[in-house]
Design a protein around this motif. Structure first.
Motif, mmCIF file in Angstrom:
data_model
loop_
_atom_site.group_PDB
_atom_site.id
_atom_site.type_symbol
_atom_site.label_atom_id
_atom_site.label_comp_id
_atom_site.label_asym_id
_atom_site.label_seq_id
_atom_site.Cartn_x
_atom_site.Cartn_y
_atom_site.Cartn_z
ATOM 1 N N ARG A 1 0.994 -1.055 -0.039
ATOM 2 C CA ARG A 1 0.016 0.084 -0.242
ATOM 3 C C ARG A 1 0.946 1.146 0.006
ATOM 4 O O ARG A 1 0.427 2.236 -0.560
ATOM 5 C CB ARG A 1 -1.043 -0.087 1.217
ATOM 6 N N SER B 1 -1.442 7.251 -2.976
ATOM 7 C CA SER B 1 -2.997 6.982 -2.716
ATOM 8 C C SER B 1 -3.032 6.069 -1.315
ATOM 9 O O SER B 1 -4.060 5.916 -0.688
ATOM 10 C CB SER B 1 -3.580 6.519 -3.855
ATOM 11 N N GLU C 1 -3.070 2.840 -1.431
ATOM 12 C CA GLU C 1 -4.069 1.717 -1.850
ATOM 13 C C GLU C 1 -3.463 0.832 -2.725
ATOM 14 O O GLU C 1 -2.624 1.275 -3.506
ATOM 15 C CB GLU C 1 -5.351 2.527 -2.502
ATOM 16 N N GLY D 1 -2.278 4.083 -8.828
ATOM 17 C CA GLY D 1 -2.587 5.035 -7.661
ATOM 18 C C GLY D 1 -1.454 6.091 -7.568
ATOM 19 O O GLY D 1 -1.623 6.620 -6.496
#
Length: 244
Positions: free
Chosen positions: A201, A206, A208, A237
């Protein structure tokens, strides 16, 4: 007449998701994977649709690409779209790569792009239309100090440039050539422990991890387009914006 799409690496992961998306649209899908058993498993998961043709074989071999197109044309009349999805990703420090890993990446990622694209270029240029979309990698656009991955950067980076070159070569024949460059996407390839997921992540600003549907949506956008060619569409992202 329904359109026909060839998807390499169609038995699992992103290739399976892409194949399913085109089947849901009513397209004919010709799926390739290394073994017939894996393709039959994929077909069963897809509900064994009548418009899914399985063509097994090593995509690094030129005869596999020729069979893909020959059987697709015999079954469905023409090929409108090629999705070069088959690929492997090995990230490690440069000194740790083995000769076998180099050969595997060159075979699947480089030859697995060239031979199908060559067959597609001949077929589609003669027809005066078509789409070629390759799945590359955003890390080839923006390397990351946290993920040493020279071989993917080398090969996928070359493919990103090749996409632009082929787009120019085929522009007069109205064949569009593009790529989708994924960042970290949720697939079974990634370990499921929370430490690894937290690291993954953190590779995008982001914070994500993307989903296979994000890649499917990008591929469908490109093959729906009539005025987009020579584009590398990053779906990551924001990772290719650099270090943050």
């Amino acid at each position: 007449m329904s359109k026909t799409v060839i998807v390499t690496g169609a038995s699992s992961g992103l290739g399976f998701a892409i194949a399913r998306a085109y089947l849901e649209r009513g397209y004919n899908v010709v799926g390739n994977a290394r073994t017939q058993a894996r393709l039959e498993e994929a077909a069963a998961r897809l509900g064994n649709p009548h418009n899914f043709l399985a063509v097994a074989g090593d995509i690094a071999r030129p005869d596999t690409a020729r069979r893909l197109f020959a059987q697709a044309i015999e079954a469905f009349g023409q090929v409108d779209i090629l999705i070069n999805n088959a690929g492997i990703f090995i990230a490690k420090p440069v000194g740790d790569y083995t000769e076998e890993e180099l050969e595997a990446i060159v075979d699947t990622n480089l030859k697995g792009f060239f031979y199908p694209s060559q067959a597609a270029a001949k077929h589609m240029a003669a027809r005066g239309s078509g789409h070629i979309v390759s799945i590359t990698a955003s890390i080839a656009m923006q390397p990351n100090v946290k993920v040493p991955a020279l071989l993917p950067v080398l090969i996928k980076g070359g493919l990103n440039s090749a996409v632009r070159g082929l787009a120019l070569e085929l522009a007069a024949s109205h064949v569009q050539v593009n790529a989708v460059a994924p960042g970290i996407i949720e697939t079974p390839l990634h370990p499921d422990d929370e430490g690894t997921r937290a690291f993954l992540r953190g590779l995008a600003p982001s914070g994500e991890i993307g989903s296979p549907q994000d890649i499917v949506d990008a591929v469908l956008y490109l093959t729906d387009s009539t005025f987009v060619s020579g584009t590398i569409l990053n779906v990551d992202g924001g990772s290719t914006t650099g270090v943050w």
